[in-house]
Design an enzyme around this catalytic site. Structure first.
Site, PDB file in Angstrom:
ATOM      1  CE1 TYR A  33       1.150  -0.495   4.538  1.00  0.00           C
ATOM      2  CE2 TYR A  33       0.125   1.738   4.412  1.00  0.00           C
ATOM      3  CZ  TYR A  33       0.884   0.965   5.133  1.00  0.00           C
ATOM      4  OH  TYR A  33       1.686   1.189   6.200  1.00  0.00           O
ATOM      5  CE  LYS A 148       3.330   3.242   3.361  1.00  0.00           C
ATOM      6  NZ  LYS A 148       3.249   3.291   4.677  1.00  0.00           N
ATOM      7  CD  GLU A 181       9.993   1.577  10.298  1.00  0.00           C
ATOM      8  OE1 GLU A 181       9.857   2.614   9.622  1.00  0.00           O
ATOM      9  OE2 GLU A 181       9.933   0.374  10.068  1.00  0.00           O
ATOM     10  CG  LEU A 206       8.249   2.678   4.704  1.00  0.00           C
ATOM     11  CD1 LEU A 206       8.113   1.258   3.833  1.00  0.00           C
ATOM     12  CD2 LEU A 206       6.969   3.125   5.151  1.00  0.00           C
TER      13      LEU A 206
HETATM   14  N1  PDD Z   1       2.750   4.919   7.543  1.00  0.00           N
HETATM   15  N2  PDD Z   1       7.535   3.675   9.421  1.00  0.00           N
HETATM   16  C1  PDD Z   1       6.428   2.873   9.008  1.00  0.00           C
HETATM   17  C2  PDD Z   1       6.446   1.684   9.475  1.00  0.00           C
HETATM   18  C3  PDD Z   1       5.220   3.476   8.155  1.00  0.00           C
HETATM   19  O1  PDD Z   1       3.962   2.549   8.122  1.00  0.00           O
HETATM   20  C4  PDD Z   1       5.151   4.768   7.681  1.00  0.00           C
HETATM   21  C5  PDD Z   1       4.124   5.311   7.017  1.00  0.00           C
HETATM   22  C6  PDD Z   1       6.447   5.375   7.964  1.00  0.00           C
HETATM   23  C7  PDD Z   1       6.640   7.049   7.198  1.00  0.00           C
HETATM   24  O2  PDD Z   1       6.568   6.841   5.876  1.00  0.00           O
HETATM   25  P1  PDD Z   1       5.994   8.091   5.122  1.00  0.00           P
HETATM   26  O3  PDD Z   1       6.876   9.415   5.393  1.00  0.00           O
HETATM   27  O4  PDD Z   1       6.362   7.716   3.762  1.00  0.00           O
HETATM   28  O5  PDD Z   1       4.574   8.342   5.336  1.00  0.00           O
HETATM   29  C8  PDD Z   1       7.609   4.933   8.609  1.00  0.00           C
HETATM   30  C9  PDD Z   1       1.614   5.443   6.738  1.00  0.00           C
HETATM   31  C10 PDD Z   1       1.411   6.972   6.910  1.00  0.00           C
HETATM   32  C11 PDD Z   1       0.409   4.624   7.330  1.00  0.00           C
HETATM   33  O6  PDD Z   1       0.629   3.372   7.244  1.00  0.00           O
HETATM   34  O7  PDD Z   1      -0.629   5.192   7.110  1.00  0.00           O
END
Ligand code: PDD
Length: 294
Positions: A33, A148, A181, A206
């Site tokens: 996703y 992801k 993270e 990620l």
């Molecule tokens: N989450 N780490 C993880 C495990 C994440 O699921 C996400 C993003 C991030 C941050 O990535 P980004 O800056 O590309 O949003 C780091 C999304 C927002 C979610 O699962 O809703």
């Protein structure tokens, strides 16, 4: 309220949108996703998000359900239909529909694409003024966190643990004591000598798009940056801590496991970076190159 969802080629009223019971995303979490922010009607960092999607799909040998150009058009069409100017688009691609069997289906089904949108919630001023609380938990995830994937059970359990502790996020900690993270955000600290530290890219995290953009903005400002793992002890001793993500932007963390980080107030550098990021979103910048691990 969202009006329509996009499901496998059709725009359908959100409340009636459904996927097949044998969709492999539903049965095996065999899918990936993306969450892309929408600001002033524009998709923020669209290209790096689509590059990461390509990385996730490629890593799992799932094909694109349509061309990248067509996907961009469908996203815009959904945002237009749902009148979203501030919010997010969520898109999910699974390996498709096939009788349940662990191995990839020989029938090579068409990958299933679902998209939804959400209007942004009003920014929570109180949270920003106070800063967010984070807890630390063991990182119990698999060894390909760079993908992801919709398989998010450890992240869900971690976020729930945070919620039950009255915290906003849980920082996951590897066996060696380093922070990987958050459950849905990337983790950062500012050291006592003003170095901005966030974990280097690997299969352990990620490659956050917000992380990437904030690194670029911090570089332009001439800030001292170290991309390396940091320990929980370092985080406890840090001057500031914050998190980044598509939905939280840059958010200061002011307590870790109930103890104040720095002076327990949102850090000056964290708030500066937040301002830079908000300005960056306003400016509709050229998308930076995605730097994906491996
Ligand atoms: N989450 N780490 C993880 C495990 C994440 O699921 C996400 C993003 C991030 C941050 O990535 P980004 O800056 O590309 O949003 C780091 C999304 C927002 C979610 O699962 O809703």
């Amino acid at each position: 309220m969202p009006r329509d969802a996009y499901v496998n080629g059709r725009f359908i009223p959100h409340g009636q949108a459904q996927v097949h019971v044998e969709d492999r995303g539903y049965q095996f979490a065999d899918g990936v996703y993306e969450v892309i922010a929408v600001h002033a009607g524009k998709l923020v960092d669209e290209e790096p998000h689509l590059d990461r999607l390509d990385h996730s799909l490629g890593s799992l040998k799932i094909g694109w359900p349509m061309s990248r150009a067509a996907l961009k058009l469908k996203m815009r069409e959904l945002l237009r239909r749902n009148l979203v100017r501030e919010g997010i688009v969520y898109l999910q691609i699974s390996r498709g529909v096939a009788p349940r069997d662990h191995a990839f289906p020989k029938s090579k089904p068409r990958p299933a694409l679902v998209m939804t949108t959400r209007h942004a919630r009003a920014p929570n001023r109180a949270l920003l003024d106070k800063g967010a609380a984070a807890i630390t938990i063991p990182d119990i995830r698999w060894q390909r966190c760079d993908i992801k994937s919709v398989s998010l059970l450890p992240n869900i359990l971690g976020k729930q643990q945070a919620a039950e502790a009255g915290a906003y996020e849980a920082w996951q900690v590897a066996a060696d004591g380093t922070v990987t993270e958050g459950t849905s955000t990337n983790a950062w600290i500012v050291t006592k000598d003003d170095k901005l530290v966030t974990r280097s890219l690997s299969h352990a995290i990620l490659s956050g798009i917000t992380r990437l953009t904030v690194l670029g903005l911090a570089g332009e400002e001439g800030l001292k940056i170290e991309e390396r793992p940091f320990t929980v002890d370092e985080a406890r001793a840090a001057r500031e801590a914050f998190l980044t993500s598509t939905t939280s932007f840059v958010l200061p963390i002011t307590t870790l496991d109930g103890k104040p980080v720095g002076d327990g107030k949102p850090g000056a550098l964290s708030m500066r970076l937040r301002d830079f990021y908000l300005r960056y979103m306003d400016a509709e910048p050229a998308a930076p190159e995605a730097r994906l691990s491996n």
